[in-house]
Motif scaffolding. Structure first.
Motif, short mmCIF file in Angstrom:
data_model
loop_
_atom_site.label_atom_id
_atom_site.label_comp_id
_atom_site.label_asym_id
_atom_site.label_seq_id
_atom_site.Cartn_x
_atom_site.Cartn_y
_atom_site.Cartn_z
N ILE A 197 15.00 27.98 99.70
CA ILE A 197 14.46 27.88 98.35
C ILE A 197 15.47 27.15 97.47
O ILE A 197 16.62 27.56 97.37
CB ILE A 197 14.15 29.28 97.78
CG1 ILE A 197 13.11 29.98 98.66
CG2 ILE A 197 13.68 29.17 96.33
CD1 ILE A 197 12.83 31.40 98.29
N VAL A 198 15.02 26.05 96.90
CA VAL A 198 15.88 25.26 96.02
C VAL A 198 15.44 25.53 94.58
O VAL A 198 14.28 25.31 94.23
CB VAL A 198 15.76 23.75 96.32
CG1 VAL A 198 16.66 22.95 95.38
CG2 VAL A 198 16.11 23.47 97.76
N GLY A 199 16.36 26.07 93.80
CA GLY A 199 16.03 26.42 92.43
C GLY A 199 17.19 26.19 91.49
O GLY A 199 18.20 25.59 91.87
N LYS A 200 17.03 26.73 90.28
CA LYS A 200 18.08 26.50 89.29
C LYS A 200 18.39 27.72 88.43
O LYS A 200 19.27 27.66 87.59
CB LYS A 200 17.72 25.32 88.40
CG LYS A 200 16.44 25.48 87.63
CD LYS A 200 16.11 24.24 86.84
CE LYS A 200 14.81 24.45 86.07
NZ LYS A 200 14.43 23.30 85.32
N THR A 201 17.69 28.82 88.65
CA THR A 201 17.95 29.99 87.80
C THR A 201 18.45 31.17 88.62
O THR A 201 18.19 31.27 89.83
CB THR A 201 16.68 30.43 87.03
OG1 THR A 201 15.74 30.99 87.95
CG2 THR A 201 16.06 29.27 86.28
N THR A 202 19.12 32.06 87.96
CA THR A 202 19.60 33.29 88.60
C THR A 202 18.43 34.14 89.08
O THR A 202 18.49 34.73 90.16
CB THR A 202 20.48 34.09 87.63
OG1 THR A 202 21.56 33.25 87.20
CG2 THR A 202 21.04 35.33 88.28
N LEU A 203 17.36 34.18 88.31
CA LEU A 203 16.17 34.95 88.71
C LEU A 203 15.60 34.42 90.01
O LEU A 203 15.25 35.19 90.91
CB LEU A 203 15.11 34.94 87.62
CG LEU A 203 13.81 35.66 87.96
CD1 LEU A 203 14.05 37.13 88.27
CD2 LEU A 203 12.79 35.50 86.83
N PHE A 252 18.88 30.77 99.27
CA PHE A 252 18.74 30.06 98.01
C PHE A 252 19.79 28.95 97.92
O PHE A 252 20.94 29.14 98.31
CB PHE A 252 18.92 31.03 96.83
CG PHE A 252 18.78 30.36 95.49
CD1 PHE A 252 17.54 30.15 94.94
CD2 PHE A 252 19.91 29.95 94.79
CE1 PHE A 252 17.41 29.54 93.71
CE2 PHE A 252 19.78 29.34 93.56
CZ PHE A 252 18.53 29.13 93.01
N PHE A 253 19.37 27.80 97.39
CA PHE A 253 20.26 26.66 97.23
C PHE A 253 20.03 26.02 95.86
O PHE A 253 18.91 26.08 95.34
CB PHE A 253 19.99 25.59 98.30
CG PHE A 253 20.23 26.06 99.70
CD1 PHE A 253 21.45 25.87 100.31
CD2 PHE A 253 19.23 26.70 100.43
CE1 PHE A 253 21.69 26.32 101.61
CE2 PHE A 253 19.44 27.15 101.72
CZ PHE A 253 20.68 26.96 102.31
N VAL A 254 21.05 25.41 95.32
CA VAL A 254 20.88 24.61 94.11
C VAL A 254 20.84 23.12 94.45
O VAL A 254 20.43 22.31 93.64
CB VAL A 254 21.97 24.89 93.05
CG1 VAL A 254 21.84 26.30 92.51
CG2 VAL A 254 23.35 24.66 93.61
N ASP A 255 21.24 22.79 95.67
CA ASP A 255 21.27 21.40 96.11
C ASP A 255 20.27 21.19 97.25
O ASP A 255 20.34 21.89 98.28
CB ASP A 255 22.68 21.02 96.58
CG ASP A 255 22.75 19.59 97.05
OD1 ASP A 255 22.78 18.69 96.19
OD2 ASP A 255 22.74 19.36 98.28
N ASN A 256 19.37 20.25 97.07
CA ASN A 256 18.33 19.98 98.07
C ASN A 256 18.93 19.55 99.42
O ASN A 256 18.47 19.96 100.47
CB ASN A 256 17.39 18.89 97.53
CG ASN A 256 16.13 18.79 98.33
OD1 ASN A 256 15.31 19.70 98.33
ND2 ASN A 256 15.95 17.66 99.00
N GLY A 257 19.96 18.73 99.38
CA GLY A 257 20.59 18.27 100.61
C GLY A 257 21.18 19.41 101.42
O GLY A 257 21.06 19.43 102.66
#
Length: 127
Positions: free
Chosen positions: A90-96, A114-119
């Motif tokens: 899962i690529v996202g940007k929030t803590t939730l 969980f990841f913040v970077d797609n790569g």
């Protein structure tokens, strides 16, 4: 008049007879209609495969939320294919979003991260 952009885009790649790499991108507030459009595409790709292995990349960086019926549709899809998902990135940007990804590990046999970077997410799925 403002147009509200929402929906689920889906990309499917097949490796061998049983392995599928599926990329989902959720945008806006998802509706039941969004799932009515996406689910047949996924089901069609899996037709005739006895025991598919699904590696999913789920991009929720532009997701604003889900209508109640859409959440139910998501749950039904997950339950139907619960034993087919091997890994879910899962690529996202929030803590939730990160917390929800961690909670998902309790409810599915798939490994969810969980990841913040797609790569980084794609590299983990292919590992």
């Amino acid at each position: 008049m403002a147009l509200l952009k929402h929906g689920i885009s889906i990309g499917i790649e097949r490796y061998g007879d049983d392995d599928f790499f599926v990329a989902f991108k959720a945008i806006g507030t998802l509706t039941h209609h969004d799932y009515e459009m996406m689910v047949p595409v996924l089901e069609s790709a899996l037709t005739g495969v006895k025991d598919p292995d699904i590696f999913a990349l789920v991009d929720v960086t532009e997701l604003d939320g889900l209508e109640l019926q859409a959440a139910w549709d998501d749950l039904k899809l997950g339950v139907k294919h619960i034993r087919h998902f091997e890994k879910i990135a899962i690529v996202g940007k929030t803590t939730l979003q990160e917390v929800l990804a961690k909670l998902a590990n309790w409810f599915t046999p798939a490994e969810v991260r969980f990841f913040v970077d797609n790569g980084d997410a794609v590299a983990w799925l292919k590992d």
